[in-house]
Design a protein around this motif. Structure first.
Motif, PDB file in Angstrom:
ATOM      1  N   UNK A 172      57.944  28.427   8.584  1.00 36.84           N
ATOM      2  CA  UNK A 172      58.479  29.102   9.769  1.00 36.84           C
ATOM      3  C   UNK A 172      58.809  28.126  10.898  1.00 36.84           C
ATOM      4  N   UNK A 173      58.170  26.965  10.926  1.00 34.20           N
ATOM      5  CA  UNK A 173      58.529  25.959  11.928  1.00 34.20           C
ATOM      6  C   UNK A 173      59.915  25.404  11.643  1.00 34.20           C
ATOM      7  N   UNK A 174      60.182  25.066  10.391  1.00 35.42           N
ATOM      8  CA  UNK A 174      61.487  24.531  10.019  1.00 35.42           C
ATOM      9  C   UNK A 174      62.584  25.571  10.180  1.00 35.42           C
ATOM     10  N   UNK A 175      62.259  26.832   9.969  1.00 36.11           N
ATOM     11  CA  UNK A 175      63.265  27.898  10.047  1.00 36.11           C
ATOM     12  C   UNK A 175      63.590  28.319  11.471  1.00 36.11           C
ATOM     13  N   UNK A 176      62.716  28.028  12.419  1.00 37.69           N
ATOM     14  CA  UNK A 176      62.902  28.558  13.775  1.00 37.69           C
ATOM     15  C   UNK A 176      64.246  28.188  14.397  1.00 37.69           C
ATOM     16  N   UNK A 177      64.715  26.930  14.331  1.00 37.30           N
ATOM     17  CA  UNK A 177      66.023  26.638  14.954  1.00 37.30           C
ATOM     18  C   UNK A 177      67.153  27.499  14.400  1.00 37.30           C
ATOM     19  N   UNK A 178      67.121  27.778  13.096  1.00 39.50           N
ATOM     20  CA  UNK A 178      68.160  28.620  12.502  1.00 39.50           C
ATOM     21  C   UNK A 178      68.041  30.059  12.999  1.00 39.50           C
ATOM     22  N   UNK A 179      66.809  30.517  13.186  1.00 45.65           N
ATOM     23  CA  UNK A 179      66.597  31.877  13.689  1.00 45.65           C
ATOM     24  C   UNK A 179      67.056  31.986  15.142  1.00 45.65           C
ATOM     25  N   UNK A 180      66.749  30.961  15.944  1.00 42.61           N
ATOM     26  CA  UNK A 180      67.143  30.988  17.359  1.00 42.61           C
ATOM     27  C   UNK A 180      68.662  31.051  17.503  1.00 42.61           C
ATOM     28  N   UNK A 181      69.385  30.495  16.552  1.00 44.23           N
ATOM     29  CA  UNK A 181      70.854  30.583  16.599  1.00 44.23           C
ATOM     30  C   UNK A 181      71.326  32.029  16.482  1.00 44.23           C
ATOM     31  N   UNK A 182      70.475  32.891  15.988  1.00 36.20           N
ATOM     32  CA  UNK A 182      70.801  34.316  15.920  1.00 36.20           C
ATOM     33  C   UNK A 182      70.352  35.056  17.180  1.00 36.20           C
ATOM     34  N   UNK A 183      69.932  34.314  18.194  1.00 40.91           N
ATOM     35  CA  UNK A 183      69.490  34.877  19.477  1.00 40.91           C
ATOM     36  C   UNK A 183      68.258  35.764  19.328  1.00 40.91           C
ATOM     37  N   UNK A 184      67.288  35.257  18.583  1.00 45.14           N
ATOM     38  CA  UNK A 184      65.989  35.891  18.463  1.00 45.14           C
ATOM     39  C   UNK A 184      64.975  34.780  18.250  1.00 45.14           C
ATOM     40  N   UNK A 185      63.705  35.022  18.630  1.00 50.09           N
ATOM     41  CA  UNK A 185      62.705  33.960  18.516  1.00 50.09           C
ATOM     42  C   UNK A 185      61.341  34.550  18.179  1.00 50.09           C
ATOM     43  N   UNK A 186      60.539  33.748  17.477  1.00 51.88           N
ATOM     44  CA  UNK A 186      59.142  34.048  17.191  1.00 51.88           C
ATOM     45  C   UNK A 186      58.346  32.772  17.440  1.00 51.88           C
ATOM     46  N   UNK A 187      57.027  32.845  17.270  1.00 56.43           N
ATOM     47  CA  UNK A 187      56.200  31.644  17.336  1.00 56.43           C
ATOM     48  C   UNK A 187      55.733  31.298  15.928  1.00 56.43           C
ATOM     49  N   UNK A 188      56.028  30.095  15.436  1.00 62.90           N
ATOM     50  CA  UNK A 188      55.478  29.695  14.139  1.00 62.90           C
ATOM     51  C   UNK A 188      53.953  29.720  14.174  1.00 62.90           C
ATOM     52  N   UNK A 189      53.347  30.034  13.047  1.00 62.35           N
ATOM     53  CA  UNK A 189      51.893  30.164  13.006  1.00 62.35           C
ATOM     54  C   UNK A 189      51.138  28.854  13.024  1.00 62.35           C
ATOM     55  N   UNK A 190      51.754  27.769  12.613  1.00 66.50           N
ATOM     56  CA  UNK A 190      51.025  26.513  12.409  1.00 66.50           C
ATOM     57  C   UNK A 190      50.204  26.058  13.611  1.00 66.50           C
TER      58      UNK A 190
END
Length: 405
Positions: free
Chosen positions: A350-368
């Protein structure tokens, strides 16, 4: 070196002494970093742990400040005692007693948010190298506070019902920790609640083995369903070794920066000494305004209204989460609080995926970052209280698109 030579050396760019190693080693908060990146208004932000601002009782809080400043300005704008304003301490003690833990005003120390309480406890209890036990995963800012104090932070295994008491006792016996830190009700980040029998067992371990329990309860009043579980501090054997932390941030307003701790006398006095060195006292006007609000308004009714809205938002997230996450994902179903915890299949980071998700104008916090030990890279935290049900549904659609391979 003469004074003139020293001045010349400084002006020539002599290197300054380095920053403390502990600051560089601990670093900043990933949550704060994510919030800075996702501050654009078009982003649907499930990353923050922010209460819904439209639900603040701004009128009631403003009236409390106006009344205090009109009636006792010389007191509201003056220094105050470190322990806190007597009227507020009495009100907090009364609320705590009503919820099942007999408390006197002298047992309360008012803090500048419950985060300061963690820092004061770290100062009062911990030496560099001391062991601290925490949940797995754990509230991120608690990890920061303990690591800044130089502690060895060790995770205690657990499950959906909370800490495993047998694993706790083994770690206490082996590591001889100073304290166990827990958020037993609607935990941050998982949203889980420690079962009553687990709380009793944790209290028994502390009594047998000699360890402080720091019981953090910022979300406990935000219950949507189910029966309230008593504080660990109320169980047999825990009363003389449990520190209970509370806060107005989630039920009144975080900008007031008002928290408190209830602790046995010796530790409470040590925390007061640490607070004198940190900020002398929590702002007087904020304390008096909170005390006035508790006198003039019905905080319990306000909290009930907020919890009702939050329940609708939790339900909206639960309704859409299965379609948003990849097949094989799991997630919690919190009975209150602010957070839902999810785990994707093992192949996901989920850390590696976050930048791609943010490009969709949504965000979460990775669990790590929430793990004291080995992190689970497939986990993430979603906050469901800041957006409306429609916004949550749209945010989950964007999340699904961002996670799609």
């Amino acid at each position: 070196m003469t004074l003139a030579e020293h001045v010349e050396a400084v002006s020539a760019g002599s290197p300054l002494p380095p920053l403390a190693t502990r600051v560089a080693e601990v670093g900043g908060s990933p949550v704060r970093d994510i919030l800075a990146v996702t501050a654009r208004p078009e982003v649907i932000n499930f990353a923050g742990g922010l209460p819904a601002p439209e639900l603040f009782d701004a009128e009631g809080i403003a009236a409390a400040y106006r009344d205090v400043l009109a009636e006792v300005p010389e007191r509201a704008l003056q220094y105050a005692t470190t322990e806190g304003e007597p009227g507020l301490r009495a009100a907090l003690a009364e609320r705590t007693s009503r919820r099942g833990l007999a408390t006197g005003a002298d047992e309360i120390l008012v803090t500048t948010g419950s985060q300061q309480a963690l820092s004061l406890l770290a100062t009062a209890l911990l030496e560099p190298g001391d062991a601290v036990l925490v949940e797995d995963p754990c509230y991120l800012a608690a990890l920061q506070a303990f690591r800044l104090a130089g502690a060895r932070v060790i995770a205690v295994p657990g499950d959906a019902d909370g800490i495993d008491p047998r694993a706790l006792e083994e770690l206490v016996t082996r590591e001889r920790p100073k304290l166990l830190y827990t958020v037993p009700t609607f935990q941050n980040p998982t949203g889980r609640t420690m079962a009553a029998e687990r709380r009793a067992a944790v209290a028994a371990v502390a009594a047998r083995c000699g360890v402080w329990i720091v019981e953090d309860d910022p979300y406990g009043e935000l219950r949507f369903e189910g029966e309230r579980v008593p504080w660990i501090a109320s169980y047999d054997g825990a009363g003389d070794r449990t520190v209970l932390l509370g806060s107005f941030s989630k039920v009144m307003a975080p900008g007031m920066r008002l928290g408190w701790l209830r602790a046995p006398a010796a530790l409470r006095r040590a925390c007061a000494v640490a607070k004198q060195a940190a900020d002398l006292h929590t702002p007087t006007v904020n304390q008096l305004a909170a005390a006035r609000y508790l006198t003039d308004r019905d905080l319990d009714a306000h909290v009930a209204r907020v919890a009702g809205v939050y329940r609708e938002r939790r339900d909206a997230m639960l309704a859409g989460i299965a379609d948003a996450l990849p097949a094989g994902s799991t997630w919690t179903r919190p009975e209150g609080g602010m957070f839902l915890w999810a785990r994707l299949p093992e192949s996901y980071d989920t850390t590696a995926l976050l930048p791609r998700v943010v490009k969709q104008d949504v965000a979460y916090v990775p669990g790590a970052p929430f793990y004291a030990g080995e992190p689970d890279p497939a986990t993430l935290r979603l906050c469901f209280v800041t957006q409306t049900p429609d916004e949550i549904a749209e945010g989950l659609r964007r999340l699904a698109k961002g996670l799609r391979r």
